[in-house]
Design an enzyme around this catalytic site. Structure first.
Site, PDB file in Angstrom:
ATOM      1  NE  ARG A 223       1.649   7.790   5.905  1.00  0.00           N
ATOM      2  CZ  ARG A 223       0.765   7.519   4.970  1.00  0.00           C
ATOM      3  NH1 ARG A 223      -0.406   6.983   5.327  1.00  0.00           N
ATOM      4  NH2 ARG A 223       1.019   7.757   3.697  1.00  0.00           N
ATOM      5  CD  GLU A 252       1.507   0.795   8.658  1.00  0.00           C
ATOM      6  OE1 GLU A 252       1.234   0.813   7.453  1.00  0.00           O
ATOM      7  OE2 GLU A 252       0.775   1.295   9.529  1.00  0.00           O
ATOM      8  CG  HIS A 270      -1.785   1.178   5.947  1.00  0.00           C
ATOM      9  ND1 HIS A 270      -0.657   1.864   6.310  1.00  0.00           N
ATOM     10  CD2 HIS A 270      -2.518   2.045   5.197  1.00  0.00           C
ATOM     11  CE1 HIS A 270      -0.683   3.083   5.788  1.00  0.00           C
ATOM     12  NE2 HIS A 270      -1.804   3.211   5.112  1.00  0.00           N
TER      13      HIS A 270
END
Length: 304
Positions: A223, A252, A270
């Protein structure tokens, strides 16, 4: 016969929405039909907080796409009798593969080499050397399913593996280190595979990056919150570490624009779990868990 309503608490990927819509009526939070929903679907990045649960007292299942539970208030779910399902097994191998890919891309400068050739710079000379990985040390932060899969891969390509986590695991065959700075000082590549949340926020800070050192590489598939991004940017810009491979960011998709100017940072959206195979497995798992809930059958409940 009317179809059961499923409330979408997040913007769902189209493949998941289409799969749900084949059997259920999928509605958003503003739809009047949302008030009758027993089942809600969310993503690991959006989650479901206590307020969302309190606003919908009829909820009995939250099905989350992804492994992370840090944005779902499990205590609130437990108190309200809401089951929580997620997909902790389906993406392990692909995320571990991607972590190793980012490690190679950052250390061996693969993305930079691609830009070098496309820009025609090869005609003017050779790139400067990258960093070898064989016989180097890989330090894994978090030895859960994904962390262990990364460790196995790193060992398989000839790296010495160490790790850290909340507590030692005597059954693990790799060297345990008491904390992140100690692991960073020992390792050549620091790979983050730990859950997000308050307990791990900025676990990798300026101290840990200084311990990793000017020849070290950071890989993050965990993360964005796990890393102090101001400290990371300073380390990348100032040569405090050699390179980073990053699949997650603090804000993000609106990442700090300074990242995009860095030649020594490999950036991904991601993306670690996004393969055809994993997407199909995740959706199938979610559909099975929802069907099991509706049928009164057993399924893994993270809030139990």
């Amino acid at each position: 016969m009317s179809r059961e309503t499923i409330l979408a608490l997040a913007t769902l990927p189209q493949d998941l929405r289409d799969a749900l819509a084949a059997d259920y009526a999928v509605v958003g939070a503003e739809d009047p039909a949302a008030a009758e929903a027993r089942i809600a679907v969310t993503t690991g990045m959006v989650g479901a907080d206590a307020g969302a649960m309190a606003a919908r007292p009829g909820l009995r299942l939250i099905a989350s796409m992804g492994v992370g539970l840090d944005k779902i208030d499990l205590g609130a779910a437990r108190a309200r009798g809401i089951a929580v399902s997620h997909t902790p097994d389906e993406l392990t191998e692909d995320v571990a593969d991607f972590a190793i890919g980012l490690m190679y891309a950052a250390a061996r400068r693969i993305a930079e080499a691609d830009r070098f050739v496309r820009a025609g710079r090869w005609m003017q000379g050779r790139m400067s050397p990258g960093t070898s990985l064989h016989r180097k040390r890989a330090g894994v932060v978090g030895l859960g399913r994904i962390g262990a899969a990364i460790a196995r891969r790193a060992a398989g390509i000839g790296m010495e593996v160490g790790w850290t986590g909340p507590r030692p695991k005597p059954e693990a065959p790799w060297r345990y280190h008491p904390d992140v700075p100690a692991l960073a000082e020992w390792t050549d590549v620091l790979i983050l595979a730990t859950p997000g949340g308050p307990e791990t926020r900025h676990m990798v800070d300026a101290r840990a990056l200084a311990a990793l050192g000017p020849r070290g590489v950071l890989v993050n598939i965990a993360r964005g919150s796990v890393v102090d991004e101001a400290a990371l940017l300073a380390a990348l810009e100032g040569g405090g570490i050699a390179a980073a491979g990053l699949d997650v960011f603090a804000s993000e998709p609106g990442l700090d624009p300074r990242f995009t100017a860095l030649e020594n940072a490999v950036l991904a959206p991601h993306y670690a779990s996004l393969t055809h195979e994993t997407r199909a497995a995740i959706i199938a798992r979610m559909l099975r868990d929802i069907a099991a809930f509706r049928g009164g059958e057993a399924f893994y409940d993270a809030a139990a």
